[in-house]
Design a protein around this motif. Structure first.
Motif, PDB file in Angstrom:
ATOM      1  N   LYS A  42      -5.034   0.432  13.174  1.00  0.00           N
ATOM      2  CA  LYS A  42      -5.175  -0.133  11.820  1.00  0.00           C
ATOM      3  C   LYS A  42      -6.503   0.200  11.157  1.00  0.00           C
ATOM      4  CE  LYS A  42      -1.164  -1.956  12.545  1.00  0.00           C
ATOM      5  NZ  LYS A  42      -0.148  -0.969  12.640  1.00  0.00           N
ATOM      6  N   PHE A  43      -6.867   1.484  11.190  1.00  0.00           N
ATOM      7  CA  PHE A  43      -8.020   1.967  10.439  1.00  0.00           C
ATOM      8  C   PHE A  43      -7.563   3.082   9.511  1.00  0.00           C
ATOM      9  CE2 PHE A  43     -10.352  -0.117  13.811  1.00  0.00           C
ATOM     10  CZ  PHE A  43     -11.447  -0.639  13.139  1.00  0.00           C
ATOM     11  N   LEU A  44      -8.173   3.148   8.343  1.00  0.00           N
ATOM     12  CA  LEU A  44      -7.968   4.227   7.395  1.00  0.00           C
ATOM     13  C   LEU A  44      -9.172   5.153   7.487  1.00  0.00           C
ATOM     14  CD1 LEU A  44      -6.725   5.613   4.837  1.00  0.00           C
ATOM     15  CD2 LEU A  44      -8.026   3.946   3.484  1.00  0.00           C
ATOM     16  N   TYR A  45      -8.915   6.418   7.768  1.00  0.00           N
ATOM     17  CA  TYR A  45      -9.965   7.437   7.814  1.00  0.00           C
ATOM     18  C   TYR A  45      -9.786   8.355   6.610  1.00  0.00           C
ATOM     19  CZ  TYR A  45     -10.743   6.237  12.745  1.00  0.00           C
ATOM     20  OH  TYR A  45     -11.019   5.585  13.919  1.00  0.00           O
ATOM     21  N   LEU A  68      -3.166  -5.999   7.821  1.00  0.00           N
ATOM     22  CA  LEU A  68      -1.948  -5.592   8.520  1.00  0.00           C
ATOM     23  C   LEU A  68      -1.827  -6.315   9.859  1.00  0.00           C
ATOM     24  CD1 LEU A  68      -2.138  -1.715   8.026  1.00  0.00           C
ATOM     25  CD2 LEU A  68      -1.082  -3.404   6.540  1.00  0.00           C
ATOM     26  N   ILE A  69      -0.693  -6.983  10.047  1.00  0.00           N
ATOM     27  CA  ILE A  69      -0.459  -7.582  11.355  1.00  0.00           C
ATOM     28  C   ILE A  69      -0.042  -6.478  12.324  1.00  0.00           C
ATOM     29  CG2 ILE A  69       0.058  -9.877  10.477  1.00  0.00           C
ATOM     30  CD1 ILE A  69       3.010  -9.232  10.697  1.00  0.00           C
ATOM     31  N   GLU A  70      -0.049  -6.784  13.608  1.00  0.00           N
ATOM     32  CA  GLU A  70       0.080  -5.735  14.625  1.00  0.00           C
ATOM     33  C   GLU A  70       1.322  -4.867  14.493  1.00  0.00           C
ATOM     34  OE1 GLU A  70      -0.134  -5.325  19.421  1.00  0.00           O
ATOM     35  OE2 GLU A  70      -1.424  -6.732  18.377  1.00  0.00           O
ATOM     36  N   GLU A  71       2.485  -5.463  14.229  1.00  0.00           N
ATOM     37  CA  GLU A  71       3.709  -4.652  14.158  1.00  0.00           C
ATOM     38  C   GLU A  71       3.915  -3.992  12.795  1.00  0.00           C
ATOM     39  OE1 GLU A  71       4.868  -8.889  13.162  1.00  0.00           O
ATOM     40  OE2 GLU A  71       3.747  -7.995  14.784  1.00  0.00           O
ATOM     41  N   ILE A  89       1.658   1.309   1.264  1.00  0.00           N
ATOM     42  CA  ILE A  89       2.822   0.427   1.312  1.00  0.00           C
ATOM     43  C   ILE A  89       3.219   0.283   2.771  1.00  0.00           C
ATOM     44  CG2 ILE A  89       5.221   0.116   0.587  1.00  0.00           C
ATOM     45  CD1 ILE A  89       4.558   1.791  -1.903  1.00  0.00           C
ATOM     46  N   THR A  90       3.458  -0.964   3.206  1.00  0.00           N
ATOM     47  CA  THR A  90       3.729  -1.205   4.620  1.00  0.00           C
ATOM     48  C   THR A  90       5.159  -1.688   4.868  1.00  0.00           C
ATOM     49  OG1 THR A  90       3.134  -3.552   4.732  1.00  0.00           O
ATOM     50  CG2 THR A  90       1.324  -1.949   4.818  1.00  0.00           C
ATOM     51  N   SER A  91       5.590  -1.560   6.124  1.00  0.00           N
ATOM     52  CA  SER A  91       6.941  -1.967   6.505  1.00  0.00           C
ATOM     53  C   SER A  91       7.170  -3.467   6.343  1.00  0.00           C
ATOM     54  CB  SER A  91       7.230  -1.535   7.942  1.00  0.00           C
ATOM     55  OG  SER A  91       6.292  -2.120   8.830  1.00  0.00           O
ATOM     56  N   ASN A  92       6.125  -4.277   6.455  1.00  0.00           N
ATOM     57  CA  ASN A  92       6.274  -5.725   6.266  1.00  0.00           C
ATOM     58  C   ASN A  92       6.268  -6.127   4.798  1.00  0.00           C
ATOM     59  OD1 ASN A  92       6.550  -6.204   8.956  1.00  0.00           O
ATOM     60  ND2 ASN A  92       4.570  -7.184   9.240  1.00  0.00           N
ATOM     61  N   GLY A  93       6.111  -5.150   3.899  1.00  0.00           N
ATOM     62  CA  GLY A  93       6.215  -5.432   2.475  1.00  0.00           C
ATOM     63  C   GLY A  93       4.901  -5.528   1.730  1.00  0.00           C
ATOM     64  N   GLU A  94       3.787  -5.340   2.419  1.00  0.00           N
ATOM     65  CA  GLU A  94       2.485  -5.404   1.746  1.00  0.00           C
ATOM     66  C   GLU A  94       2.258  -4.155   0.903  1.00  0.00           C
ATOM     67  OE1 GLU A  94      -0.064  -7.695   1.514  1.00  0.00           O
ATOM     68  OE2 GLU A  94       1.305  -9.058   2.518  1.00  0.00           O
ATOM     69  N   MET A  95       1.705  -4.360  -0.278  1.00  0.00           N
ATOM     70  CA  MET A  95       1.275  -3.254  -1.124  1.00  0.00           C
ATOM     71  C   MET A  95      -0.220  -3.423  -1.325  1.00  0.00           C
ATOM     72  SD  MET A  95       4.425  -2.790  -3.773  1.00  0.00           S
ATOM     73  CE  MET A  95       4.461  -4.479  -4.320  1.00  0.00           C
ATOM     74  N   LEU A  96      -0.981  -2.442  -0.822  1.00  0.00           N
ATOM     75  CA  LEU A  96      -2.437  -2.512  -0.841  1.00  0.00           C
ATOM     76  C   LEU A  96      -2.992  -1.414  -1.732  1.00  0.00           C
ATOM     77  CD1 LEU A  96      -2.933  -2.857   3.014  1.00  0.00           C
ATOM     78  CD2 LEU A  96      -2.931  -4.719   1.343  1.00  0.00           C
ATOM     79  N   LEU A  97      -4.156  -1.673  -2.299  1.00  0.00           N
ATOM     80  CA  LEU A  97      -4.856  -0.687  -3.114  1.00  0.00           C
ATOM     81  C   LEU A  97      -6.289  -0.609  -2.621  1.00  0.00           C
ATOM     82  CD1 LEU A  97      -3.670   0.944  -5.436  1.00  0.00           C
ATOM     83  CD2 LEU A  97      -4.718  -0.647  -7.028  1.00  0.00           C
ATOM     84  N   TYR A  98      -6.709   0.607  -2.243  1.00  0.00           N
ATOM     85  CA  TYR A  98      -8.088   0.837  -1.822  1.00  0.00           C
ATOM     86  C   TYR A  98      -8.776   1.637  -2.914  1.00  0.00           C
ATOM     87  CZ  TYR A  98     -12.208   2.282   0.739  1.00  0.00           C
ATOM     88  OH  TYR A  98     -13.509   2.494   1.117  1.00  0.00           O
TER      89      TYR A  98
END
Length: 149
Positions: A42-45, A68-71, A89-98
């Motif tokens: 769970k790191f963004l490079y 982000l939770i583990e799964e 965009i994540t499988s659990n439905g989170e939409m993040l903006l960096y």
């Protein structure tokens, strides 16, 4: 119609060094010559291509562990030039903006019950999202709903 044969005129190989775990998702922005990598821990490079050496150098390492939770897995990523931000965009439905300028990570919304898949169109002016509620959403770059079926 006759199919033409493509010929490779040249190629360059470079490795992405200094990753602490396996790659989960990558996105390449060919205009800025930047590679964005999310790892399983769970790191963004963020890697930039040096035009002289043709090597990638790591510019940033951003923790996604609080968001982000583990799964949870990143299933789509795109650079949005208008906001100078990276959308995840994540499988659990989170939409993040960096935001690349301010280096701030924010949650901009969530889809209840999660997402099967998501894809931006080639001009990045619309994203289609297939939800785990068996609906298809289309949204604008500022994540305003366009349609839901």
């Amino acid at each position: 119609d006759k199919m033409r044969n493509l010929e490779v005129l040249g190629q360059t190989f470079s490795t992405l060094s200094s990753l602490d775990s396996d790659i989960e998702f990558t996105f390449v922005d060919e205009f800025s010559q930047t590679v964005y990598v999310v790892t399983t821990d769970k790191f963004l490079y963020i890697f930039k291509l040096d035009p002289f050496s043709l090597e990638f150098t790591r510019n940033e390492k951003v923790s996604l562990q609080e968001e982000l939770i583990e799964e949870d897995k990143v299933i789509e990523m795109a650079f949005l030039a208008e906001s100078d931000s990276l959308n995840l965009i994540t499988s659990n439905g989170e939409m993040l903006l960096y935001n690349l300028a301010t280096r701030e990570l924010e949650s901009i919304g969530a889809i209840p019950n999660g997402i099967f898949s998501a894809r931006w169109n080639p001009s990045y002016d619309m994203v289609a999202i297939s939800t785990k509620n068996n609906t298809v959403l289309t949204m604008s770059p500022d994540f305003q709903p366009i349609s839901e079926e």
